[in-house]
Write an enzyme that holds these catalytic residues in place. Structure first.
Site, PDB file in Angstrom:
ATOM      1  N   SER A 208      50.087  29.919  21.756  1.00 26.23           N
ATOM      2  CA  SER A 208      50.253  30.919  22.130  1.00 26.23           C
ATOM      3  C   SER A 208      51.087  32.140  22.218  1.00 26.23           C
ATOM      4  O   SER A 208      50.248  33.616  22.027  1.00 26.23           O
ATOM      5  CB  SER A 208      49.993  31.349  23.700  1.00 26.23           C
ATOM      6  OG  SER A 208      51.674  30.806  24.316  1.00 26.23           O
ATOM      7  N   HIS A 236      44.277  26.928  24.370  1.00 27.56           N
ATOM      8  CA  HIS A 236      44.147  28.102  23.338  1.00 27.56           C
ATOM      9  C   HIS A 236      43.089  27.594  22.371  1.00 27.56           C
ATOM     10  O   HIS A 236      43.432  28.602  21.582  1.00 27.56           O
ATOM     11  CB  HIS A 236      44.844  28.664  23.293  1.00 27.56           C
ATOM     12  CG  HIS A 236      45.769  29.278  24.150  1.00 27.56           C
ATOM     13  ND1 HIS A 236      45.900  30.966  24.271  1.00 27.56           N
ATOM     14  CD2 HIS A 236      47.157  29.189  24.651  1.00 27.56           C
ATOM     15  CE1 HIS A 236      46.499  31.106  25.437  1.00 27.56           C
ATOM     16  NE2 HIS A 236      47.779  29.700  25.938  1.00 27.56           N
ATOM     17  N   LYS A 267      40.911  29.799  30.913  1.00 36.80           N
ATOM     18  CA  LYS A 267      40.698  30.609  29.775  1.00 36.80           C
ATOM     19  C   LYS A 267      39.475  31.042  29.451  1.00 36.80           C
ATOM     20  O   LYS A 267      38.291  32.057  29.278  1.00 36.80           O
ATOM     21  CB  LYS A 267      41.775  30.203  28.615  1.00 36.80           C
ATOM     22  CG  LYS A 267      43.288  30.665  29.369  1.00 36.80           C
ATOM     23  CD  LYS A 267      44.183  29.720  28.119  1.00 36.80           C
ATOM     24  CE  LYS A 267      45.989  29.965  28.902  1.00 36.80           C
ATOM     25  NZ  LYS A 267      46.433  30.569  29.984  1.00 36.80           N
TER      26      LYS A 267
HETATM   27  N1  PLP Z   1      48.860  25.460  28.416  1.00 37.26           N
HETATM   28  C1  PLP Z   1      49.090  26.373  27.903  1.00 37.26           C
HETATM   29  C2  PLP Z   1      48.966  26.254  26.289  1.00 37.26           C
HETATM   30  C3  PLP Z   1      48.910  27.905  28.649  1.00 37.26           C
HETATM   31  O1  PLP Z   1      49.006  28.499  27.740  1.00 37.26           O
HETATM   32  C4  PLP Z   1      48.873  28.078  30.123  1.00 37.26           C
HETATM   33  C5  PLP Z   1      48.294  29.041  30.339  1.00 37.26           C
HETATM   34  O2  PLP Z   1      49.494  29.725  30.229  1.00 37.26           O
HETATM   35  C6  PLP Z   1      48.547  26.180  30.240  1.00 37.26           C
HETATM   36  C7  PLP Z   1      48.994  25.110  29.956  1.00 37.26           C
HETATM   37  C8  PLP Z   1      48.516  26.424  32.384  1.00 37.26           C
HETATM   38  O3  PLP Z   1      46.994  26.273  32.181  1.00 37.26           O
HETATM   39  P1  PLP Z   1      46.585  27.358  33.415  1.00 37.26           P
HETATM   40  O4  PLP Z   1      46.764  28.525  34.186  1.00 37.26           O
HETATM   41  O5  PLP Z   1      44.798  26.349  33.611  1.00 37.26           O
HETATM   42  O6  PLP Z   1      47.491  26.441  34.814  1.00 37.26           O
END
Ligand code: PLP
Length: 421
Positions: A208, A236, A267
């Site tokens: 990200s 992502h 997302k």
């Molecule tokens: N994994 C990644 C790569 C993320 O970017 C995010 C959120 O920022 C998460 C996990 C966590 O997701 P959630 O918002 O559903 O807890």
């Protein structure tokens, strides 16, 4: 409350009574917290939160003024957070199934819509089964501890998301951290890990902060060579990468080689909240028995389930929205590169505008907001020192004019601040 307790001590309520002891401890804690907060401010890493007074979307209103701000910093890749059909599905689920279950899944928190959504996720990813969580953070917190013991090994990319790092911390497996997307380093670590019962390679599908994609073909080849399993967190990638938006594994042609996918409903898939694991049925069955964030946390609220379910319907009907996002990403990346900026990653809607200097990233982001464009600067410790950037995220609901306005503003601000000649 703490102030009140401290005052009682000053007024003479002390003398070693239990209340005085706790008041002193509270005052000491307050001093420690204030000093830590001061350190964060001093280090220039304080994160302030802008308040949005409208729906999420390409144009937002900021509280205290700032109407019609162009928003380029949400993970709303497909623009489904405010899609009329997604909103309607949430309202219908709310009316039919109520606000929530006041229960975890295995007591009395499973409704037909939870089972339907799990079935849809399974079909979407072409896997055997799926399990819902309150967030992908929870899915990552639950998977490693359930699956791995001290007889096993986990090999994790050094730039994996914090929730993978925390999930791995919770498990007793032998831990290896390989250099970011470095296949030589991963191979060396897989060789060392041959002594363990099971090896699990864990990686973000798309990263990200950099908008780069894990080399899943090479990872899967190594996994085959060294008899390992592959896990991806595709937060992502789900919904828009690959010919049918199935994610990074589809993009790279390895859907049948990645054993476990964790992802988010927060997302591209409607943007509300929620996460899941999808993979082999016995693994999902075991997670339902053992995964702590699943067992000990409330089930997903019906409106959240309703909107994710509708988002999946829309994506399974057509990939037009994902294609529109890809075209806009391409437009932004090529125009910014032509203007003289360096954009990290390739073909991904996360478009980090690389600036290097932390102050430059911060002042440019402020200048952009003055021109009505909301972007965020990232600097150390979120990204390595000297690699500060402004992260721009493209959405299917940005118009070509929105993209062009953003590029023009970047060009103006970049020239003013010396980031462009
Ligand atoms: N994994 C990644 C790569 C993320 O970017 C995010 C959120 O920022 C998460 C996990 C966590 O997701 P959630 O918002 O559903 O807890």
């Amino acid at each position: 409350m703490w102030r009140g307790a401290a005052r009682r001590v000053l007024r003479g309520g002390g003398g070693g009574s239990p209340r005085a002891v706790s008041a002193a401890a509270a005052a000491q804690l307050r001093r420690r917290l204030e000093s830590e907060l001061e350190d964060i401010r001093g280090a220039g890493t304080w994160k302030s939160e802008r308040v949005i007074a409208s729906r999420q979307g390409p144009h937002v209103h900021l509280a205290g003024g700032g109407a019609g701000i162009l928003n380029f910093c949400a993970n709303n890749y497909l623009g489904l957070s405010s899609h009329p059909e997604v909103i309607r599905a949430a309202v219908e689920a709310l009316e039919k199934f109520g606000t929530g279950l006041s229960s975890v899944r295995f007591i009395c928190g499973t409704q037909s819509i939870h089972k339907d959504l799990e079935e849809k996720i399974t079909r979407f990813h072409h896997r055997e089964d799926a399990i819902l969580y309150a967030s992908c953070f929870d899915a990552n917190a639950g998977i490693f501890e359930t699956l791995l013991t001290s007889e096993d090994a986990v090999l994790s990319d050094e730039l994996n998301h914090a929730s993978i790092v925390d999930g791995i911390r919770l498990c007793k497996a032998n831990k290896y951290r390989y250099k970011h997307v470095d296949m030589q380093d991963l191979e060396a670590k897989l060789q060392d890990a041959q002594k363990y019962r099971l090896r699990l390679v864990a990686t973000d599908g798309a990263f990200s902060m950099d908008g780069d994609i894990a080399p899943l073909r090479e990872i899967c080849q190594l996994a085959q060579k060294y008899d390992a399993l592959v896990f991806i967190d595709d937060c992502h990638g789900t919904g828009f990468l690959g010919p049918n938006g199935r994610g990074t594994d589809e993009l790279l042609g390895v859907m049948d080689k990645v054993t476990i996918v964790n992802s988010t409903l927060g997302k591209a898939l409607g943007g509300a909240a929620g996460g899941y694991t999808t993979g082999p049925k016995p693994l999902i069955d075991l997670l339902r028995q053992r995964s702590r964030p699943y067992l000990f946390s409330n089930s997903l609220p019906p409106p959240v389930v309703g909107c994710a379910s509708k988002a999946l319907d829309l994506l399974m009907e057509s990939n037009a929205i994902a294609q529109s996002m890809a075209a806009k990403t391409q437009r932004f990346r090529s125009k910014m590169t032509a203007a003289g900026f360096t954009i990290s990653g390739k073909d991904h809607p996360i478009c980090p505008v690389m600036l290097g200097d932390a102050r430059l990233a911060a002042v440019m982001a402020e200048d952009m907001l003055k021109r009505g464009i909301y972007v965020i600067g990232f600097s150390y410790p979120v990204v390595p020192k000297g690699r500060a950037r402004i992260r721009v995220q493209i959405s299917a609901v940005h118009s070509n004019e929105d993209i062009d306005r953003c590029v023009e503003a970047f060009t103006e601000v970049g020239r003013k601040r010396g980031a462009l000649p």
